[in-house]
Design a protein around this motif. Sequence first.
Motif, PDB file in Angstrom:
ATOM      1  N   VAL A 140     -39.912  -2.636   0.573  1.00  9.92           N
ATOM      2  CA  VAL A 140     -41.260  -2.712   1.132  1.00  9.92           C
ATOM      3  C   VAL A 140     -42.218  -1.987   0.208  1.00  9.92           C
ATOM      4  O   VAL A 140     -41.929  -0.877  -0.250  1.00  9.92           O
ATOM      5  CB  VAL A 140     -41.293  -2.065   2.541  1.00  9.92           C
ATOM      6  CG1 VAL A 140     -42.722  -1.954   3.056  1.00  9.92           C
ATOM      7  CG2 VAL A 140     -40.426  -2.841   3.510  1.00  9.92           C
ATOM      8  N   GLU A 141     -43.362  -2.624  -0.074  1.00 13.54           N
ATOM      9  CA  GLU A 141     -44.460  -1.916  -0.734  1.00 13.54           C
ATOM     10  C   GLU A 141     -45.244  -1.223   0.363  1.00 13.54           C
ATOM     11  O   GLU A 141     -45.818  -1.874   1.241  1.00 13.54           O
ATOM     12  CB  GLU A 141     -45.354  -2.871  -1.520  1.00 13.54           C
ATOM     13  CG  GLU A 141     -46.432  -2.124  -2.275  1.00 13.54           C
ATOM     14  CD  GLU A 141     -47.233  -3.009  -3.216  1.00 13.54           C
ATOM     15  OE1 GLU A 141     -48.091  -2.470  -3.920  1.00 13.54           O
ATOM     16  OE2 GLU A 141     -47.009  -4.240  -3.237  1.00 13.54           O
ATOM     17  N   VAL A 142     -45.220   0.091   0.321  1.00  8.33           N
ATOM     18  CA  VAL A 142     -45.780   0.907   1.393  1.00  8.33           C
ATOM     19  C   VAL A 142     -47.303   0.855   1.381  1.00  8.33           C
ATOM     20  O   VAL A 142     -47.925   0.874   0.314  1.00  8.33           O
ATOM     21  CB  VAL A 142     -45.290   2.364   1.244  1.00  8.33           C
ATOM     22  CG1 VAL A 142     -45.954   3.285   2.239  1.00  8.33           C
ATOM     23  CG2 VAL A 142     -43.781   2.414   1.389  1.00  8.33           C
ATOM     24  N   ASP A 143     -47.885   0.808   2.585  1.00  8.04           N
ATOM     25  CA  ASP A 143     -49.330   0.971   2.737  1.00  8.04           C
ATOM     26  C   ASP A 143     -49.627   2.447   2.492  1.00  8.04           C
ATOM     27  O   ASP A 143     -49.148   3.300   3.232  1.00  8.04           O
ATOM     28  CB  ASP A 143     -49.776   0.605   4.159  1.00  8.04           C
ATOM     29  CG  ASP A 143     -49.580  -0.871   4.477  1.00  8.04           C
ATOM     30  OD1 ASP A 143     -49.487  -1.679   3.541  1.00  8.04           O
ATOM     31  OD2 ASP A 143     -49.501  -1.194   5.680  1.00  8.04           O
ATOM     32  N   GLY A 144     -50.370   2.757   1.455  1.00  6.22           N
ATOM     33  CA  GLY A 144     -50.674   4.155   1.158  1.00  6.22           C
ATOM     34  C   GLY A 144     -49.634   4.758   0.224  1.00  6.22           C
ATOM     35  O   GLY A 144     -49.057   4.069  -0.616  1.00  6.22           O
TER      36      GLY A 144
END
Length: 132
Positions: free
Chosen positions: A105-109
């Motif tokens: 997952v590309e993290v939000d933030g």
Amino acid sequence: MSEVKSGLRYTEEHEWAESAGGNLVRIGITDFAQSQLGDIVFVEFPEVGAAVQAGQPMGTIESVKTVSDLFSPVSGTVTKVNEALLDSPEAVNEQPYGTGWMIEVEVDGDAAAALEQLWDEERYRAYVDSNS
């Protein structure tokens, strides 16, 4: 006794997460979870590009005993799935911290900050020991 790998972060729902570089986080289920489930026969995870929310279901894992929800430890966008599990779901039993990983997952933030919100190995080990 279940293996709790150092250097990973953990959730109460028995998922693990680790930095995969930059803002990417790799996610799977723990050794304790796979041993409780028994022989894994099917894994369903979100598609690449799907949004996932921390603490919310992101797929299912099916064993000969039961079907369980998989929960995302972080919020972000799925960038990669372990397609090898579609043909060989038993890899989750054999190497839950290795070839049995599930998604990235590309993290939000900030990924480091998101991982910091999760349990460290000592807290997770104590939790598993108290529930065994």
